[in-house]
Design a protein around this motif. Structure first.
Motif, PDB file in Angstrom:
ATOM      1  N   VAL A  18      -9.719 -19.131  -0.087  1.00  0.00           N
ATOM      2  CA  VAL A  18      -8.866 -18.489   0.922  1.00  0.00           C
ATOM      3  C   VAL A  18      -7.396 -18.596   0.532  1.00  0.00           C
ATOM      4  CG1 VAL A  18      -8.042 -18.678   3.306  1.00  0.00           C
ATOM      5  CG2 VAL A  18     -10.486 -18.668   2.823  1.00  0.00           C
ATOM      6  N   LEU A  19      -6.986 -19.740   0.014  1.00  0.00           N
ATOM      7  CA  LEU A  19      -5.586 -19.896  -0.383  1.00  0.00           C
ATOM      8  C   LEU A  19      -5.229 -18.952  -1.531  1.00  0.00           C
ATOM      9  CD1 LEU A  19      -5.192 -23.784  -0.186  1.00  0.00           C
ATOM     10  CD2 LEU A  19      -4.367 -22.060   1.443  1.00  0.00           C
ATOM     11  N   ARG A  20      -6.121 -18.819  -2.479  1.00  0.00           N
ATOM     12  CA  ARG A  20      -5.869 -17.892  -3.589  1.00  0.00           C
ATOM     13  C   ARG A  20      -5.849 -16.445  -3.100  1.00  0.00           C
ATOM     14  NH1 ARG A  20      -7.669 -20.704  -8.569  1.00  0.00           N
ATOM     15  NH2 ARG A  20      -6.517 -22.650  -8.394  1.00  0.00           N
ATOM     16  N   ALA A  21      -6.753 -16.114  -2.176  1.00  0.00           N
ATOM     17  CA  ALA A  21      -6.776 -14.751  -1.616  1.00  0.00           C
ATOM     18  C   ALA A  21      -5.473 -14.480  -0.864  1.00  0.00           C
ATOM     19  CB  ALA A  21      -7.975 -14.572  -0.695  1.00  0.00           C
ATOM     20  N   ARG A  22      -5.025 -15.447  -0.092  1.00  0.00           N
ATOM     21  CA  ARG A  22      -3.770 -15.275   0.660  1.00  0.00           C
ATOM     22  C   ARG A  22      -2.611 -15.004  -0.289  1.00  0.00           C
ATOM     23  NH1 ARG A  22       0.582 -18.382   2.102  1.00  0.00           N
ATOM     24  NH2 ARG A  22       1.509 -17.885   4.101  1.00  0.00           N
ATOM     25  N   LYS A  23      -2.515 -15.788  -1.354  1.00  0.00           N
ATOM     26  CA  LYS A  23      -1.437 -15.617  -2.326  1.00  0.00           C
ATOM     27  C   LYS A  23      -1.515 -14.239  -2.991  1.00  0.00           C
ATOM     28  CE  LYS A  23       0.648 -17.770  -6.359  1.00  0.00           C
ATOM     29  NZ  LYS A  23       0.595 -18.876  -7.314  1.00  0.00           N
ATOM     30  N   ALA A  24      -2.720 -13.818  -3.361  1.00  0.00           N
ATOM     31  CA  ALA A  24      -2.891 -12.511  -3.999  1.00  0.00           C
ATOM     32  C   ALA A  24      -2.508 -11.386  -3.041  1.00  0.00           C
ATOM     33  CB  ALA A  24      -4.336 -12.339  -4.470  1.00  0.00           C
ATOM     34  N   LEU A  25      -2.944 -11.491  -1.798  1.00  0.00           N
ATOM     35  CA  LEU A  25      -2.647 -10.444  -0.810  1.00  0.00           C
ATOM     36  C   LEU A  25      -1.153 -10.346  -0.531  1.00  0.00           C
ATOM     37  CD1 LEU A  25      -5.677 -11.093   1.503  1.00  0.00           C
ATOM     38  CD2 LEU A  25      -5.156  -8.882   0.450  1.00  0.00           C
ATOM     39  N   MET A  26      -0.463 -11.475  -0.528  1.00  0.00           N
ATOM     40  CA  MET A  26       0.978 -11.453  -0.264  1.00  0.00           C
ATOM     41  C   MET A  26       1.733 -10.682  -1.351  1.00  0.00           C
ATOM     42  SD  MET A  26       1.459 -12.893   2.616  1.00  0.00           S
ATOM     43  CE  MET A  26       3.197 -13.256   2.632  1.00  0.00           C
ATOM     44  N   ALA A  27       1.179 -10.650  -2.553  1.00  0.00           N
ATOM     45  CA  ALA A  27       1.821  -9.961  -3.671  1.00  0.00           C
ATOM     46  C   ALA A  27       1.429  -8.484  -3.746  1.00  0.00           C
ATOM     47  CB  ALA A  27       1.449 -10.655  -4.982  1.00  0.00           C
ATOM     48  N   MET A  28       0.579  -8.042  -2.829  1.00  0.00           N
ATOM     49  CA  MET A  28       0.084  -6.665  -2.841  1.00  0.00           C
ATOM     50  C   MET A  28       0.783  -5.836  -1.758  1.00  0.00           C
ATOM     51  SD  MET A  28      -3.919  -7.703  -3.386  1.00  0.00           S
ATOM     52  CE  MET A  28      -4.589  -6.052  -3.278  1.00  0.00           C
ATOM     53  N   ALA A  29       0.705  -4.536  -1.901  1.00  0.00           N
ATOM     54  CA  ALA A  29       1.291  -3.626  -0.914  1.00  0.00           C
ATOM     55  C   ALA A  29       0.321  -3.425   0.253  1.00  0.00           C
ATOM     56  CB  ALA A  29       1.606  -2.286  -1.560  1.00  0.00           C
ATOM     57  N   PRO A  30       0.841  -3.140   1.442  1.00  0.00           N
ATOM     58  CA  PRO A  30      -0.036  -2.838   2.577  1.00  0.00           C
ATOM     59  C   PRO A  30      -1.009  -1.712   2.215  1.00  0.00           C
ATOM     60  CG  PRO A  30       2.205  -3.113   3.340  1.00  0.00           C
ATOM     61  CD  PRO A  30       2.255  -3.117   1.827  1.00  0.00           C
ATOM     62  N   GLY A  31      -2.261  -1.905   2.594  1.00  0.00           N
ATOM     63  CA  GLY A  31      -3.292  -0.900   2.327  1.00  0.00           C
ATOM     64  C   GLY A  31      -4.025  -1.110   1.016  1.00  0.00           C
ATOM     65  N   ASP A  32      -3.480  -1.944   0.116  1.00  0.00           N
ATOM     66  CA  ASP A  32      -4.171  -2.239  -1.137  1.00  0.00           C
ATOM     67  C   ASP A  32      -5.442  -3.036  -0.845  1.00  0.00           C
ATOM     68  OD1 ASP A  32      -2.263  -0.949  -2.627  1.00  0.00           O
ATOM     69  OD2 ASP A  32      -1.365  -2.764  -3.454  1.00  0.00           O
ATOM     70  N   ILE A  33      -6.386  -2.962  -1.775  1.00  0.00           N
ATOM     71  CA  ILE A  33      -7.686  -3.606  -1.610  1.00  0.00           C
ATOM     72  C   ILE A  33      -7.808  -4.779  -2.572  1.00  0.00           C
ATOM     73  CG2 ILE A  33     -10.196  -3.290  -1.741  1.00  0.00           C
ATOM     74  CD1 ILE A  33      -8.942  -1.607   0.462  1.00  0.00           C
ATOM     75  N   LEU A  34      -8.251  -5.927  -2.033  1.00  0.00           N
ATOM     76  CA  LEU A  34      -8.545  -7.101  -2.846  1.00  0.00           C
ATOM     77  C   LEU A  34     -10.048  -7.335  -2.809  1.00  0.00           C
ATOM     78  CD1 LEU A  34      -7.608  -9.656  -4.433  1.00  0.00           C
ATOM     79  CD2 LEU A  34      -7.623 -10.849  -2.239  1.00  0.00           C
ATOM     80  N   THR A  35     -10.654  -7.472  -3.982  1.00  0.00           N
ATOM     81  CA  THR A  35     -12.058  -7.869  -4.076  1.00  0.00           C
ATOM     82  C   THR A  35     -12.077  -9.336  -4.489  1.00  0.00           C
ATOM     83  OG1 THR A  35     -12.696  -5.638  -4.728  1.00  0.00           O
ATOM     84  CG2 THR A  35     -14.270  -7.403  -5.182  1.00  0.00           C
ATOM     85  N   LEU A  36     -12.618 -10.171  -3.622  1.00  0.00           N
ATOM     86  CA  LEU A  36     -12.659 -11.615  -3.830  1.00  0.00           C
ATOM     87  C   LEU A  36     -14.086 -12.042  -4.148  1.00  0.00           C
ATOM     88  CD1 LEU A  36     -11.437 -14.520  -3.564  1.00  0.00           C
ATOM     89  CD2 LEU A  36     -11.979 -14.363  -1.120  1.00  0.00           C
TER      90      LEU A  36
END
Length: 78
Positions: A18-36
């Motif tokens: 979850v911490l890694r996902a949070r960090k990755a999402l913070m560096a992404m633009a709104p609407g971008d997709i993260l596959t964890l």
């Protein structure tokens, strides 16, 4: 140009996926997709709870051969 990303958190235990996902999402633009990708079974509970509290959309959660795959859309600016 899409800022979609994938994040391999296999082998990490709570709360690291979850911490890694949070960090990755913070560096992404709104609407971008993260596959964890995660193998910690606590992620079944932790990732949806994180998405709900942070306002991100959990688009899917699947498991194949012990690997959990979460697809998360980053929330827009608050």
């Amino acid at each position: 140009m899409s800022g979609d990303r994938s994040l391999d958190a296999k082998g990490l235990v709570c709360p690291l996926p979850v911490l890694r996902a949070r960090k990755a999402l913070m560096a992404m633009a709104p609407g971008d997709i993260l596959t964890l990708l995660a193998t910690d079974q606590a992620s079944r509970r932790d990732v949806p709870a994180f998405c709900q509290s942070a306002g991100h959309a959990l688009l899917s959660a699947d498991e194949v051969d012990g690997v959990l795959t979460f697809t998360i859309r980053r929330a827009g600016p608050a």
